[in-house]
Structures are given as C-alpha cells and as structure tokens.
Write an enzyme that holds these catalytic residues in place. Structure first.
Site, PDB file in Angstrom:
ATOM      1  CG  ASP A 176     -84.751  20.889 -65.315  1.00 52.49           C
ATOM      2  OD1 ASP A 176     -83.943  20.004 -65.006  1.00 52.49           O
ATOM      3  OD2 ASP A 176     -84.423  21.922 -65.937  1.00 52.49           O
TER       4      ASP A 176
ATOM      5  CG  HIS B  40     -81.036  22.536 -67.494  1.00 50.57           C
ATOM      6  ND1 HIS B  40     -81.913  21.606 -66.971  1.00 50.57           N
ATOM      7  CD2 HIS B  40     -80.051  21.824 -68.098  1.00 50.57           C
ATOM      8  CE1 HIS B  40     -81.484  20.396 -67.261  1.00 50.57           C
ATOM      9  NE2 HIS B  40     -80.350  20.494 -67.944  1.00 50.57           N
TER      10      HIS B  40
HETATM   11  N1  LIG Z   1     -80.921  20.726 -71.677  1.00 51.08           N
HETATM   12  C1  LIG Z   1     -80.940  19.573 -71.049  1.00 51.08           C
HETATM   13  O1  LIG Z   1     -81.845  19.302 -70.251  1.00 51.08           O
HETATM   14  C2  LIG Z   1     -79.878  18.559 -71.289  1.00 51.08           C
HETATM   15  C3  LIG Z   1     -78.747  18.886 -71.986  1.00 51.08           C
HETATM   16  N2  LIG Z   1     -77.784  17.965 -72.245  1.00 51.08           N
HETATM   17  C4  LIG Z   1     -76.614  18.389 -73.011  1.00 51.08           C
HETATM   18  O2  LIG Z   1     -76.744  18.001 -74.369  1.00 51.08           O
HETATM   19  C5  LIG Z   1     -75.444  17.939 -74.985  1.00 51.08           C
HETATM   20  C6  LIG Z   1     -75.292  16.667 -75.802  1.00 51.08           C
HETATM   21  O3  LIG Z   1     -75.321  15.537 -74.991  1.00 51.08           O
HETATM   22  P1  LIG Z   1     -75.124  14.052 -75.616  1.00 51.08           P
HETATM   23  O4  LIG Z   1     -75.982  13.889 -76.810  1.00 51.08           O
HETATM   24  O5  LIG Z   1     -75.243  13.106 -74.512  1.00 51.08           O
HETATM   25  O6  LIG Z   1     -73.607  14.137 -76.097  1.00 51.08           O
HETATM   26  P2  LIG Z   1     -72.866  13.238 -77.215  1.00 51.08           P
HETATM   27  O7  LIG Z   1     -71.407  13.460 -77.070  1.00 51.08           O
HETATM   28  O8  LIG Z   1     -73.364  11.838 -77.172  1.00 51.08           O
HETATM   29  O9  LIG Z   1     -73.380  13.876 -78.579  1.00 51.08           O
HETATM   30  C7  LIG Z   1     -73.044  15.140 -78.972  1.00 51.08           C
HETATM   31  C8  LIG Z   1     -73.003  15.172 -80.481  1.00 51.08           C
HETATM   32  O10 LIG Z   1     -72.669  16.504 -80.877  1.00 51.08           O
HETATM   33  C9  LIG Z   1     -71.842  16.393 -82.023  1.00 51.08           C
HETATM   34  N3  LIG Z   1     -71.104  17.628 -82.260  1.00 51.08           N
HETATM   35  C10 LIG Z   1     -70.006  18.117 -81.652  1.00 51.08           C
HETATM   36  N4  LIG Z   1     -69.634  19.274 -82.207  1.00 51.08           N
HETATM   37  C11 LIG Z   1     -70.538  19.540 -83.174  1.00 51.08           C
HETATM   38  C12 LIG Z   1     -70.698  20.583 -84.109  1.00 51.08           C
HETATM   39  N5  LIG Z   1     -69.861  21.602 -84.159  1.00 51.08           N
HETATM   40  N6  LIG Z   1     -71.733  20.508 -84.958  1.00 51.08           N
HETATM   41  C13 LIG Z   1     -72.610  19.479 -84.916  1.00 51.08           C
HETATM   42  N7  LIG Z   1     -72.502  18.459 -84.062  1.00 51.08           N
HETATM   43  C14 LIG Z   1     -71.479  18.490 -83.205  1.00 51.08           C
HETATM   44  C15 LIG Z   1     -70.944  15.200 -81.744  1.00 51.08           C
HETATM   45  O11 LIG Z   1     -70.356  14.695 -82.923  1.00 51.08           O
HETATM   46  C16 LIG Z   1     -71.940  14.239 -81.093  1.00 51.08           C
HETATM   47  O12 LIG Z   1     -72.528  13.387 -82.046  1.00 51.08           O
HETATM   48  C17 LIG Z   1     -74.453  18.052 -73.841  1.00 51.08           C
HETATM   49  O13 LIG Z   1     -73.945  19.359 -73.777  1.00 51.08           O
HETATM   50  C18 LIG Z   1     -75.308  17.761 -72.607  1.00 51.08           C
HETATM   51  O14 LIG Z   1     -74.777  18.337 -71.443  1.00 51.08           O
HETATM   52  C19 LIG Z   1     -77.913  16.666 -71.829  1.00 51.08           C
HETATM   53  C20 LIG Z   1     -79.038  16.284 -71.139  1.00 51.08           C
HETATM   54  C21 LIG Z   1     -80.074  17.199 -70.769  1.00 51.08           C
HETATM   55  O1  LIG Z   2     -76.785  16.680 -66.062  1.00 51.68           O
HETATM   56  C1  LIG Z   2     -76.309  16.844 -67.199  1.00 51.68           C
HETATM   57  O2  LIG Z   2     -75.132  17.116 -67.417  1.00 51.68           O
HETATM   58  C2  LIG Z   2     -77.239  16.720 -68.358  1.00 51.68           C
HETATM   59  C3  LIG Z   2     -78.444  17.496 -68.065  1.00 51.68           C
HETATM   60  O3  LIG Z   2     -78.494  18.679 -68.238  1.00 51.68           O
HETATM   61  C4  LIG Z   2     -79.548  16.816 -67.377  1.00 51.68           C
HETATM   62  O4  LIG Z   2     -79.613  15.579 -67.359  1.00 51.68           O
HETATM   63  O5  LIG Z   2     -80.405  17.521 -66.840  1.00 51.68           O
END
Ligand SMILES: NC(=O)C1=CN([C@@H]2O[C@H](COP(=O)(O)OP(=O)(O)OC[C@H]3O[C@@H](n4cnc5c(N)ncnc54)[C@H](O)[C@@H]3O)[C@@H](O)[C@H]2O)C=CC1
Ligand SMILES: O=C([O-])CC(=O)C(=O)O
Length: 358
Positions: free
Chosen positions: A182, A209
């Site tokens: 953010d 967030h």
């Molecule tokens: N805090 C923030 O600003 C942001 C948060 N996110 C969040 O981050 C998370 C991940 O996003 P992506 O990497 O794009 O998703 P993705 O689906 O590409 O990757 C997630 C990974 O987690 C793994 N996974 C699932 N269950 C698991 C477990 N029990 N133990 C270990 N690994 C496990 C999957 O196998 C996969 O490789 C989502 O919840 C998303 O909303 C995304 C962007 C920004």
């Molecule tokens: O928007 C989403 O779902 C992933 C996230 O948290 C971000 O990009 O800030």
C-alpha cells in the site's frame, strides 16, 4: 601546522573514524547469520520473493517451503551467485525441518482473489492455511519474526496471534501483517500525479489492508505536496483499490505478485536490519496496537529493533479528510479482527490447503 589547520585535521580525523566505524557496523550487520524461511515459496509471490531474498546480502540461509514444487524453485534460485545458501522443502512432513532456526518467516501461502471477489472472500480457505503454518512456527521457531502476506491480512494476523497465544509463544512484537505494498503504491501514484521521482517520495499508509481500511496520509507526504480535493480523492481511492486494479487486469489469473514480492522483500529487509541492530528502521506494518482505541490491530509507522517491534509511533496530525477516512474504516476493521480471533477460539479449520498442480 597552525591552530586552524590542526582543528580541521582533528575534525576530519574524527569524521573519518566515525565513517570507518559506520562502515564496519554496516559490514558486521550485513554479515550476521540470518535464516529466512518462505512458506508458499512456489506461488506467484513466493517465487519472485525467493529470488529477491536470495539476492539480499542480509540473508545467509534461505529455506523455501510449499506443499508442492519447492525443490524446483530452490534448485533454480540456488544458482544465483549471492551469499544465501538455499534449501527447498515440499510436503507437510518437511515443514518442521524447514522452519528450524529461522530468524524470519514470511508467509505468502494461500489462494489469491479472482475478479469480483473481496479479500474477505479468501477467508474460508486461507484462515486454515495460516492457522496450520503458524502452529508449525510456534512449535519449531517460536522466537522468529513472522511476516504475514496471506489475505485477508486484517483477519489472518489476528488468527496468527490466537494460534501463538494457544501455544503459549505469543510475542506481539514479533508478528507483522505486511502492508508495504500500500505504501509502495501510494508513493508511486503520488509521484506520477505530481511529476516527482518515485524513489524520493514517502508517506505513511495506515489502517489495514482491504478497501476503505487502507488510508494513505498524503498530508504527511515528503516532499510536501498540495493536492486539490479532487486529486486527493482520486489518489486515495486508487491506493485503496490498487489490488483490485491488478486483479481486474490479470483477468482471473490471480492478483499482484511481482510488486508484492518487491514490497515483501523491502519489509523483510527492514525486519532483518532491525534484528541486526541498525538504528531507526521505520516501516508501516499491521501489528497489535493501541494507537487507535477500539482497534486491537492497526497498521502505522513502527520502529523495528533487535526484538521486532521496538516502538509504535504516534499517528501524527491527520487532515479532516484523513480523520473522516479513519472513522469510516473502524467498523470494518474491528469486524475483520474479531472474525480472525473467533476462527481460532472456536476451534478453527485446521486446513492445510489443496495441492496445486504447476
Ligand atoms: N499482503 C498483501 O499486500 C498481498 C497479499 N496477497 C495474498 O498473498 C497470497 C498468495 O498470493 P499468490 O502468491 O498470488 O497465490 P498463488 O496461488 O500463486 O500461490 C500461493 C502458494 O501457496 C501455496 N500453499 C497453499 N497452501 C499451502 C500450505 N498449507 N502450505 C504452504 N504453501 C501452501 C500454494 O501451493 C501456492 O504455491 C494470497 O492470499 C493473496 O491474496 C497478494 C498480494 C498482496
Ligand atoms: O488485491 C488482492 O487481492 C491482493 C492484494 O492484497 C493487493 O494487491 O494489495
């Protein structure tokens, strides 16, 4: 040598010795042994984040864990000629081994949004994943700092806190929700609107967030900027909807991964600098907090130190626009915190997440 020249010589010698000390400190801080573990390392965020942490001079050991695919990511990243030794661990039976001796655990495990979803729609799957992973953290590296990226962050951080309380290992100074993206977005959007150098712009983003809980404080931006109400409104909304902008553009193929990996690496490095004793490391992050009465978790500026949170800084003065934004987020943030807490208190889900084919 006359007196003036001798004075200048003494001052120069003092400056030089301070510089030598500062350099020696920076060298020792960056050569400290630090094990970083990424849980969810095979994912859209996990893979580029693994690369960025491999590139960090602050990391000596990098443990990569996912339910599937991590040996491949680890083999790939391990060929980069930087300091960190890399090892990959796949499958729940190897989670404990991966976590052993971690100084910092970063958790981007869990499902991302698709168009039309809110972050809270991820709760049902991700709450159980975060609970399972934090249970293993409590057992294997209870002193590690924990950076939670998995959404909905407003609830997953309270979930982690409850898990740690149940295990008797909770230290609020060691648990962080990563809200750095953010801040990164607010800096970029402000720089673009005011034709500034994005790397020279800074401002705090407070709250949580998700949507209206994300509140950029443009009144505290540096350099100081003057914004019309229209500009302020547009910049605030774009920051709040930054995640949705990416989700829509990716059209069903997930959410922000590359900018998130960058933001996650920035925050992880800040935590490592704090652990290494670097002074005055300040970042916005979502932590247990009492800066806003009634909201037990809140993101604001935090000084990071050798034990995690060193000090939560005051919010500073808010404009009327920002004050209204703060009031407007309170109900939603409070409900999300309660939802996370109740999930664990009522027995939780215990889900480990579905295996994903890559
Ligand atoms: N805090 C923030 O600003 C942001 C948060 N996110 C969040 O981050 C998370 C991940 O996003 P992506 O990497 O794009 O998703 P993705 O689906 O590409 O990757 C997630 C990974 O987690 C793994 N996974 C699932 N269950 C698991 C477990 N029990 N133990 C270990 N690994 C496990 C999957 O196998 C996969 O490789 C989502 O919840 C998303 O909303 C995304 C962007 C920004
Ligand atoms: O928007 C989403 O779902 C992933 C996230 O948290 C971000 O990009 O800030």
């Amino acid at each position: 040598m006359n007196f003036r020249a001798a004075g200048i010589f003494r001052a120069t010698a003092m400056e030089a010795s301070k510089l030598v000390l500062r350099r020696a400190f920076a060298r020792s801080a960056s050569s400290a042994k630090r094990r970083v573990v990424i849980l969810g390392a095979n994912g859209g965020i996990g893979q580029p984040l693994s690369l960025l942490m491999k590139l960090s001079p602050l990391v000596s050991d990098l443990g990569l864990y996912d339910i599937v695919g991590t040996p491949g990511v680890a083999a790939d990243v391990s060929h980069v000629n930087s300091r960190a030794q890399v090892a990959g661990f796949a499958g729940e039976e190897n989670l404990g081994k991966c976590l052993k001796d971690a100084d910092l655990v970063i958790i981007p495990a869990g499902v991302p949004r698709k168009p039309g979803m809110d972050r809270d729609d991820l709760f049902n799957v991700n709450a159980g994943i975060v609970q399972t992973l934090c249970t293993a953290v409590a057992k294997n590296c209870p002193k590690a700092l924990v950076n939670i990226i998995s959404n909905p962050v407003n609830s997953t951080v309270p979930i982690a806190a409850e898990v740690f309380k149940k295990s008797g290992t909770y230290d609020p100074n060691r648990l962080f929700g990563v809200t750095t993206l953010d801040v990164v977005r607010a800096r970029t959007f402000l720089a673009s609107a005011k034709k500034l150098n994005p790397s020279e712009v800074d401002l705090p983003v407070i709250g949580g967030h998700a949507g209206a809980t994300i509140l950029p404080l443009f009144s505290q931006a540096s350099p100081k900027v003057s914004l019309s109400t229209k500009e302020l409104d547009a910049l605030t909304k774009r920051t709040q909807d930054g995640g949705t902008e990416v989700v829509k553009a990716k059209a069903g193929k997930g959410s922000a991964t590359l900018s998130m990996a960058y933001a996650g690496a920035l925050f992880a490095e800040a935590c490592l600098k704090g652990l290494n004793g670097v002074n005055n490391v300040i970042e916005c992050t979502y932590v247990e907090s009492s800066v806003v009465p009634g909201l037990s978790f809140f993101s604001s500026k935090v000084r990071l130190g050798k034990e995690g949170v060193d000090e939560i800084l005051e919010l500073g003065s808010l404009s009327d626009y920002e004050q209204k934004g703060l009031e407007a987020m309170k109900d939603e943030l409070k409900k999300s915190i309660e939802k996370g807490r109740k999930f664990v208190q009522s027995g939780g889900g215990g889900g480990g997440g579905k295996k994903k084919k890559k």
